[in-house]
Design a protein around this motif. Structure first.
Motif, mmCIF file in Angstrom:
data_model
loop_
_atom_site.group_PDB
_atom_site.id
_atom_site.type_symbol
_atom_site.label_atom_id
_atom_site.label_comp_id
_atom_site.label_asym_id
_atom_site.label_seq_id
_atom_site.Cartn_x
_atom_site.Cartn_y
_atom_site.Cartn_z
ATOM 1 N N PHE A 273 -9.170 -6.112 2.525
ATOM 2 C CA PHE A 273 -9.031 -4.658 2.371
ATOM 3 C C PHE A 273 -10.326 -4.041 1.835
ATOM 4 N N VAL A 274 -10.898 -4.651 0.751
ATOM 5 C CA VAL A 274 -12.106 -4.044 0.164
ATOM 6 C C VAL A 274 -13.314 -4.213 1.079
ATOM 7 N N ARG A 275 -13.377 -5.338 1.829
ATOM 8 C CA ARG A 275 -14.461 -5.481 2.807
ATOM 9 C C ARG A 275 -14.353 -4.406 3.883
ATOM 10 N N VAL B 101 -12.414 -1.784 -8.153
ATOM 11 C CA VAL B 101 -13.761 -1.486 -7.651
ATOM 12 C C VAL B 101 -13.676 -0.503 -6.492
ATOM 13 N N TRP B 102 -12.741 -0.774 -5.550
ATOM 14 C CA TRP B 102 -12.575 0.155 -4.417
ATOM 15 C C TRP B 102 -12.084 1.524 -4.900
ATOM 16 N N TYR B 103 -11.084 1.528 -5.813
ATOM 17 C CA TYR B 103 -10.470 2.784 -6.252
ATOM 18 C C TYR B 103 -11.494 3.668 -6.973
ATOM 19 N N THR C 284 -5.291 6.790 2.106
ATOM 20 C CA THR C 284 -6.273 5.810 2.590
ATOM 21 C C THR C 284 -5.739 4.392 2.450
ATOM 22 N N LEU C 285 -5.073 4.101 1.326
ATOM 23 C CA LEU C 285 -4.522 2.765 1.085
ATOM 24 C C LEU C 285 -3.511 2.384 2.160
ATOM 25 N N LYS D 45 6.138 -2.252 1.724
ATOM 26 C CA LYS D 45 6.575 -2.654 0.380
ATOM 27 C C LYS D 45 5.872 -1.842 -0.703
ATOM 28 N N ILE D 46 4.560 -1.651 -0.532
ATOM 29 C CA ILE D 46 3.802 -0.880 -1.535
ATOM 30 C C ILE D 46 4.267 0.565 -1.555
ATOM 31 N N GLU D 47 4.508 1.141 -0.370
ATOM 32 C CA GLU D 47 4.971 2.528 -0.293
ATOM 33 C C GLU D 47 6.325 2.679 -0.984
ATOM 34 N N GLU D 48 7.233 1.727 -0.740
ATOM 35 C CA GLU D 48 8.561 1.780 -1.361
ATOM 36 C C GLU D 48 8.462 1.616 -2.875
#
Length: 365
Positions: free
Chosen positions: A250-252, A282-284, A295-296, A311-314
């Motif tokens: 994700f960060v790359r 670091v990304w945030y 964006t996430l 899952k993250i959204e929920e």
């Protein structure tokens, strides 16, 4: 006396001749010296050009090249057995004759990025890597491995190979018809069962009177997440749904540099959870709070991590809703509303008791 004068005259007459002779000899000596220097240069030049294929020139000297799997340990090797040392097995290699003093490092096949070892590193040859099962080579030149696509339809026209992704198809019309018809049948069955149950209740005299109708409290819908919501307090929960490899991916994707990634990993050796948290922060910090949530989620879907995105959204929606509920619990208007609601329920209970009493009287009559 006359003879002495004649001898002096002859001596003075030979003096110019002697000087000329000396000059001629000096000139010849200079020419000879120059010729000798030129000859030596030619010999040196000839030696430089004539180094063998297994040699290399260093100034005016021919040095021996070390064989594959070895490097030199002196400036100019003359004996490859004494002056060449082997590369460390499993860690270093040298795949050609050379005049180097250090071996090359063996390549690492990182399983976290879908690689597996095809052939181990030897002193004469580098490691050979390939994409593992369920991964295929990404362009250009197979520098990275990409996870094979999982067909949501369940129809696979072409299986994933090491060089190409899965080719998905669509379900046949008959299968699609059953997919549509099955929910309709379930709804119809539920309606029939509900109708039978309602008829039995009516026959027993347990139907609810108009005055007994209970009006439930309005359902409070979970609000949508603010696209500019502050995610800093939810970072541990977000990365808990992702592996370390997925966080790196994700960060790359958002151009976080490799040195920064390596530093974050080295700062927390052995602590995978903290490594994930540091990488995400670091990304945030580089992105900023504005639009970070959108964006996430969109980036995770682009990287084919749809299940993780869901899952993250929920989890974020539940966490934010819980936080908002906690803030409302301290609102006096909310407390008053709860009191009014309780009173309404008590009134409803009283009406229910009165209705039952009236029903009992009618039955006795």
């Amino acid at each position: 006396m006359g003879k002495v004068r004649d001898s002096d005259g002859v001596a003075w007459g030979l003096l110019p001749l002697l000087l000329v002779t000396v000059l001629i000899m000096e000139t010849q000596c200079k020419n000879y010296t120059e010729a000798l220097k030129t000859y030596n240069r030619r010999i040196i030049s000839r030696r430089e050009v004539n180094c063998n294929e297994d040699e290399y020139k260093l100034d005016t000297q021919c040095c021996k090249k070390c064989k594959s799997g070895f490097v030199k340990n002196v400036t100019c090797p003359t004996d490859i057995i004494k002056h060449c040392v082997p590369c460390e097995k499993g860690k270093e290699f040298m795949n050609h004759p050379n005049d180097l003093d250090k071996c090359l490092r063996c390549k690492l096949c990182d399983s976290k990025f879908g690689f597996e070892v095809v052939k181990n590193c030897t002193p004469e040859e580098d490691t050979k890597c390939a994409c593992a099962k369920n991964y295929f080579c990404g362009p250009p030149g197979c520098d990275s491995c990409i996870q094979c696509t999982i067909c949501e339809s369940g129809v696979i026209e072409k299986q994933c190979t090491a060089a190409s992704d899965t080719l998905c198809g669509t379900k046949e019309p008959e299968t699609l018809w059953w997919v549509i018809a099955l929910p309709v049948l379930v709804v119809l069955l539920a309606v029939v069962v509900g109708a039978i149950f309602w008829r039995k209740r009516k026959q027993k005299g347990l139907t609810i009177s108009e005055h007994q109708v209970y009006k439930p409290e309005p359902y409070e819908t979970i609000p949508l997440i603010d696209p500019d919501a502050d995610l800093s307090s939810y970072v541990p929960g977000i990365v808990a749904e992702m592996t370390l490899a997925e966080v790196k991916k994700f960060v790359r994707h958002h151009h976080v540099s490799e040195p920064t990634i390596d530093q974050s990993i080295q700062d927390c050796p052995g602590d995978t959870s903290e490594q994930k948290i540091r990488l995400f922060r670091v990304w945030y910090q580089s992105h900023g709070m504005k639009g970070a949530y959108g964006t996430l989620i969109s980036s995770l879907r682009e990287l084919k991590m749809c299940a993780i995105a869901d899952k993250i959204e929920e989890k974020l929606r539940a966490a934010i809703a819980s936080s908002q509920a906690g803030e409302r619990s301290y609102n006096p208007d909310t407390e008053q509303s709860k009191t009014c609601t309780q009173e309404g329920r008590n009134s409803y209970s009283g009406s229910g008791g009165l209705s039952k009493a009236c029903t009992g009287t009618l039955e006795e009559t």
